[in-house]
Write a protein that holds these residues in place. Structure first.
Motif, mmCIF file in Angstrom:
data_model
loop_
_atom_site.group_PDB
_atom_site.id
_atom_site.type_symbol
_atom_site.label_atom_id
_atom_site.label_comp_id
_atom_site.label_asym_id
_atom_site.label_seq_id
_atom_site.Cartn_x
_atom_site.Cartn_y
_atom_site.Cartn_z
ATOM 1 N N LYS A 4 6.132 -6.803 -61.990
ATOM 2 C CA LYS A 4 5.389 -6.979 -60.735
ATOM 3 C C LYS A 4 6.037 -6.177 -59.619
ATOM 4 O O LYS A 4 5.360 -5.492 -58.854
ATOM 5 N N GLU A 5 7.374 -6.240 -59.518
ATOM 6 C CA GLU A 5 8.082 -5.499 -58.466
ATOM 7 C C GLU A 5 7.926 -3.998 -58.657
ATOM 8 O O GLU A 5 7.795 -3.242 -57.698
ATOM 9 N N PHE A 231 0.215 -13.229 -55.777
ATOM 10 C CA PHE A 231 0.690 -13.924 -56.962
ATOM 11 C C PHE A 231 1.550 -15.124 -56.571
ATOM 12 O O PHE A 231 2.007 -15.249 -55.438
ATOM 13 N N ARG A 233 4.940 -17.572 -57.318
ATOM 14 C CA ARG A 233 6.321 -17.422 -57.747
ATOM 15 C C ARG A 233 7.002 -18.796 -57.762
ATOM 16 O O ARG A 233 6.724 -19.644 -56.911
ATOM 17 N N ASP A 237 10.873 -16.258 -59.648
ATOM 18 C CA ASP A 237 10.272 -15.650 -60.837
ATOM 19 C C ASP A 237 8.746 -15.705 -60.745
ATOM 20 O O ASP A 237 8.178 -16.730 -60.365
ATOM 21 N N ASP A 238 8.092 -14.605 -61.128
ATOM 22 C CA ASP A 238 6.632 -14.559 -61.103
ATOM 23 C C ASP A 238 6.051 -15.531 -62.120
ATOM 24 O O ASP A 238 6.588 -15.698 -63.226
ATOM 25 N N HIS A 240 2.836 -16.743 -64.522
ATOM 26 C CA HIS A 240 1.639 -16.272 -65.219
ATOM 27 C C HIS A 240 0.893 -17.430 -65.874
ATOM 28 O O HIS A 240 -0.335 -17.415 -65.957
#
Length: 352
Positions: A4-5, A231, A233, A237-238, A240
């Motif tokens: 993502k980053e 998104f 977090r 941490d992302d 999903h």
């Protein structure tokens, strides 16, 4: 650095990221829909609506101040759009009637769309043209400009493909328009609208929840351009899992909106503080971070102002807010998208 980053880093890089512009024409004919015009047409530049016409108003209307200035400087431009709007209405009415007859459809709601136009890379000069039809929410027939031939993704369109592929003059006209005329107009539009198209607008970000058991929606609206990432977090941490990401949708004022829903049914209330919604936009150096806090969530008991209400949940992905603009109509009905004034947006023959 996670994926993502890395994506956001590439998105934010003005040096290496090509500046691409698009000109799209979205034409829609409806049958059996009582609350909509039988025909609607919209023109967009970089996903921003610049013009509109329909079978009720019977005029072509510029939708941006800079487009009005262009027309003031070049009145023939508006005359051309008005003529094409009138001509295309008649053709589309015949097309949708012909398709219903061929497919033995005696009633119900039916929608025929055409989306065509071009993309221009301002940095490399690359031009990509496109022209495709959709019927009742599915791809129907598409022009392959490289092979200069029509492609039928469904059996119902084979008859049309075979006939249209014999019309060599029309194929050559398509090639000329999408490779030369369309980008010429697009460059002109970008020149007039550059200040508007290259601005950066920060969004309003809200947390919305229909009921205490519903997912929490992080909703960002009013941002521009449409190169944005939204998104959830947890602890840096992302996330999903248990996340449903919405598409970027246009607002009537030329800005955009996007939502991301987080299902908290398996999350303990004491862990809510570990979650946050992150919005990143091309042109902004800082992230907009919204902490998940029960007191900050808007629910049915805390009405959301109309200007901040998301389009996505209202339209339900099919028809919904078609009355707002044909631009929004084109983006929502067509579920499977692609990625002088003598002629231009050509009027096609019947889909027989």
């Amino acid at each position: 650095m996670n994926m993502k980053e890395l994506f956001v880093l590439l998105l934010m890089s003005h040096i290496t990221t090509p500046v691409k512009h698009s000109l799209k024409y979205i034409l829609t004919a409806t049958s059996g829909v009582s609350n909509l015009p039988e025909f609607m047409g919209a023109a967009t530049v970089d996903e921003v609506q610049i013009g509109y016409c329909d079978s009720n108003i019977k005029v072509a209307e510029p939708k941006q101040d800079w487009m009005k200035k262009l027309i003031k400087d070049d009145p023939q431009h508006l005359e051309w759009y008005l003529l094409k709007c009138s001509e295309t209405q008649q053709v589309f009415r015949a097309n949708i009637d012909g398709l219903r007859q061929r497919l033995n459809q005696t009633g119900g709601v039916h929608i025929l769309q055409k989306m065509n136009g071009c993309e221009w890379d301002e940095e490399t000069g690359e031009v990509v043209g496109f022209n495709q039809y959709g019927y009742d929410g599915e791809d129907f027939i598409t022009l392959d400009l490289q092979a200069l031939t029509w492609v039928a993704p469904v059996p119902q369109a084979v008859i049309t493909k075979l006939r249209w592929n014999t019309e060599k003059a029309r194929l050559e006209h398509n090639k000329y328009f999408y490779i030369h005329k369309c980008p010429e107009w697009l460059k002109k539009y970008v020149k007039y609208g550059r200040r508007f198209l290259q601005r950066t607008d920060r969004p309003s970000v809200s947390l919305l929840q229909k009921s205490s058991s519903s997912p929490v929606s992080c909703f960002a609206t009013g941002f521009y351009p449409n190169k944005a990432v939204l998104f959830w977090r947890k602890g840096g941490d992302d996330l999903h899992d248990n996340v449903e990401e919405g598409q970027i949708l246009p607002n009537p004022d030329g800005t955009f909106q996007k939502s991301s829903d987080l299902d908290l049914s398996s999350v303990r209330p004491e862990d809510w503080g570990k979650y946050e919604c992150v919005f990143q936009l091309d042109g902004l150096n800082d992230d907009i971070i919204t902490k998940l806090d029960q007191s900050g969530i808007r629910t049915n008991s805390v009405p959301v102002p109309p200007s901040e209400f998301p389009v996505g949940p209202v339209v339900g992905g099919v028809v919904g807010l078609l009355l707002l603009t044909a631009c929004i109509c084109g983006l929502l009905i067509w579920r499977r998208r692609v990625h002088g004034y003598q002629r231009g947006l050509e009027v096609d023959t019947e889909l027989e």
